[in-house]
Design a protein around this motif. Structure first.
Motif, PDB file in Angstrom:
ATOM      1  N   PRO A 161       0.826  -1.110  -0.077  1.00  0.00           N
ATOM      2  CA  PRO A 161       0.088  -0.037   0.057  1.00  0.00           C
ATOM      3  C   PRO A 161       0.775   1.211   0.136  1.00  0.00           C
ATOM      4  N   LEU A 162       0.190   2.333  -0.247  1.00  0.00           N
ATOM      5  CA  LEU A 162       0.788   3.742  -0.266  1.00  0.00           C
ATOM      6  C   LEU A 162       1.355   4.078   1.070  1.00  0.00           C
ATOM      7  N   ALA A 163       2.602   4.700   1.133  1.00  0.00           N
ATOM      8  CA  ALA A 163       3.001   4.947   2.376  1.00  0.00           C
ATOM      9  C   ALA A 163       3.728   6.410   2.139  1.00  0.00           C
ATOM     10  N   ASP A 164       3.550   7.180   3.247  1.00  0.00           N
ATOM     11  CA  ASP A 164       3.900   8.702   2.898  1.00  0.00           C
ATOM     12  C   ASP A 164       5.301   8.781   3.431  1.00  0.00           C
ATOM     13  N   LEU A 165       6.428   8.637   2.497  1.00  0.00           N
ATOM     14  CA  LEU A 165       7.719   8.636   2.455  1.00  0.00           C
ATOM     15  C   LEU A 165       8.285   9.577   2.047  1.00  0.00           C
ATOM     16  N   THR A 166       9.550  10.393   2.594  1.00  0.00           N
ATOM     17  CA  THR A 166      10.438  11.200   2.081  1.00  0.00           C
ATOM     18  C   THR A 166      11.207  10.876   0.727  1.00  0.00           C
ATOM     19  N   PHE A 167      11.364   9.439   1.002  1.00  0.00           N
ATOM     20  CA  PHE A 167      12.393   8.683   0.117  1.00  0.00           C
ATOM     21  C   PHE A 167      13.799   9.057   0.126  1.00  0.00           C
ATOM     22  N   GLY A 168      14.183   9.724   1.304  1.00  0.00           N
ATOM     23  CA  GLY A 168      15.642   9.894   1.552  1.00  0.00           C
ATOM     24  C   GLY A 168      16.381   8.561   1.948  1.00  0.00           C
ATOM     25  N   ASN A 169      16.189   7.618   1.142  1.00  0.00           N
ATOM     26  CA  ASN A 169      16.418   6.287   1.644  1.00  0.00           C
ATOM     27  C   ASN A 169      18.034   6.165   2.014  1.00  0.00           C
TER      28      ASN A 169
END
Length: 492
Positions: A161-169
């Protein structure tokens, strides 16, 4: 009421080991129509639905790949001519749309997420009911309801499912957003998961619903404690697994026992086999390994194994071999001694080195076949160590850390040409692809011959060696004068 997702998936934990602050385990994940996945194991990362450098028939014939992760953003784009993306307009015969559209071999499990892994940071961020995705025609918004409909239409084997991530992995542990933003991440992610479950419950359809793996966010345990409690109490019957974006949260799951039997996919930022071993120790089951494609692109042949060989007398062993090196130009040895992959049994280092230098795509294909074989054997060795009586896993991990270097080597050659929709540069980054042509005298190579060619002159002999100044006719000279001095011939 919708069926529990767990009815469409079966995960058996065959053995678990208790260690300090962790619990590695061996299991088997079984899904309808697909080859079972023995865990710990890995799945491939795709680019626009394909494993880089390998066609579906190569994957089926020369690898033991169990699954692949695909991103919905790879299949959608803005278009004036087409309302719906092409992937939604096909009518497969006897196959799920995602498998049919990407020509994925039938035994391979497909895992669908909204964004690539790792994803490009979106400049506008996410909203209350959408995430920003990076398509081949730029950034656009993907609403949760649209993503839910895409899951039901494409029928992946597993959906995240969608996750509210900043994607600074790559900076997941040292560049966290501020506490207020972290709380909003958790709230939005829970709301989106609840909406997905509600939409599935409202549908009166006999079609199988893809199992969902709930996201665990890369924030501290206290920040998402309430979310995890709801997962374990209210939503667990609808869940088939967990998608873990930060492996360090796993020790805190001991207080949520109903989540323990669920399989766990690592969506963390993995850059070395040492990190894989660390996360297995924490209890992760399936991995999205970033460095496999990266190593192949860089011309690196992976060379590690588990259990590790005897420590080398000359120091730490490298995790990979740079196949661009001129040392391999005349070598008839396999890429790695004892490797049973197609590349090592049918070809040698000199051939692969030649292909890379000639920029032949077969060079990267052979490297990708080899690197996937190395990774497959790596996980087989891990599973064997975990099931041994007594288990040798902890001892082998310790030896591995003292046998191999901590980082993969950097390739010294030119990577395959990157496309804009694959990689988007951010502020301050250099271009991935070097320019084919450069302006002479402005950062370009000091080559008199090239300068002459760019001026429209044929430069040869002493002039090309830079010891003679080429004769350039005056701009006002007429045709007869040019003919007289040998610059041209006059045709009547």
């Amino acid at each position: 009421m919708t069926e529990s997702s767990s009815e469409h998936i079966m995960f058996n934990i065959l053995r678990s080991i208790t260690v300090d602050k962790g619990g590695p385990r061996v299991g088997r994940l079984a899904l309808p129509k697909r080859k079972p996945i023995d865990t710990p194991n890995y799945i491939g990362l795709t680019s626009r639905g394909a494993i880089p450098h390998m066609t579906p028939d190569v994957i089926a014939k020369h690898t033991e790949l169990s699954g692949s992760y695909m991103a919905l953003e790879d299949f959608v784009e803005r278009s004036q001519k087409r309302v719906d993306p092409a992937i939604f307009n096909i009518e497969p015969e006897g196959k799920e749309i995602l498998h049919a559209y990407t020509a994925t071999p039938t035994p391979i499990v497909t895992v669908l997420g909204a964004r690539r892994h790792p994803a490009v940071v979106a400049p506008m961020g996410n909203g209350k009911d959408y995430v920003s995705i990076y398509t081949s025609t730029g950034f656009q918004s993907l609403k949760n309801k649209e993503y839910c409909r895409a899951i039901e239409r494409l029928q992946p084997d597993i959906a995240i499912p969608l996750a509210d991530l900043t994607f600074g992995n790559s900076h997941i542990r040292d560049k966290l957003p501020n506490p207020k933003r972290q709380r909003r991440m958790v709230e939005r992610t829970e709301d989106w998961l609840a909406e997905l479950i509600k939409l599935r419950s409202a549908e009166d359809s006999e079609a199988a619903r893809p199992p969902i793996f709930a996201p665990l966010l890369p924030v501290s345990y206290p920040t998402q404690w309430e979310y995890l409690s709801r997962l374990s109490q209210d939503y667990v019957e609808y869940l088939s697994g967990l998608a873990v974006y930060d492996a360090d949260i796993l020790p805190d799951l001991d207080g949520h026992s109903s989540l323990t039997p669920l399989p766990r996919i690592s969506m963390d930022f993995i850059t070395s086999p040492h990190e894989i071993l660390r996360q297995i120790r924490l209890g992760l089951d399936i991995f999205t390994v970033l460095f496999t494609n990266t190593a192949s692109d860089a011309g690196i042949a992976l060379s590690f194994s588990f259990p590790p060989p005897a420590p080398a007398n000359s120091g730490l062993r490298p995790l990979g071999i740079d196949m661009w090196s001129q040392d391999h130009q005349k070598s008839l040895d396999p890429l790695v001694d004892g490797c049973g992959c197609y590349t090592c049994t049918k070809h040698h280092r000199a051939y692969v080195q030649h292909l890379l230098n000639a920029r032949e795509m077969l060079g990267w294909t052979l490297l990708q076949i080899h690197n996937h074989h190395i990774l497959t054997d790596f996980f087989k060795g891990i599973r064997a160590a975990l099931v041994a009586e007594p288990s040798t896993f902890e001892h082998d991990v310790e030896i591995f850390s003292t046998t191999y270097e901590s980082e993969l080597p950097k390739g010294t050659g030119t990577r395959p040409r990157a496309r804009g929709y694959h990689f988007k540069s951010e502020g301050g980054e250099t271009k991935i692809n070097p320019p084919v042509w450069e302006k002479y005298g402005d950062g370009g190579p000091a080559d008199p011959a090239l300068a002459g060619e760019m001026a429209g002159l044929a430069v040869t002999g002493a002039t090309a060696e830079g010891v003679e100044t080429p004769v350039v006719p005056d701009a006002n000279t007429d045709a007869k004068e040019l003919d007289k001095k040998g610059f041209a011939e006059v045709y009547q």
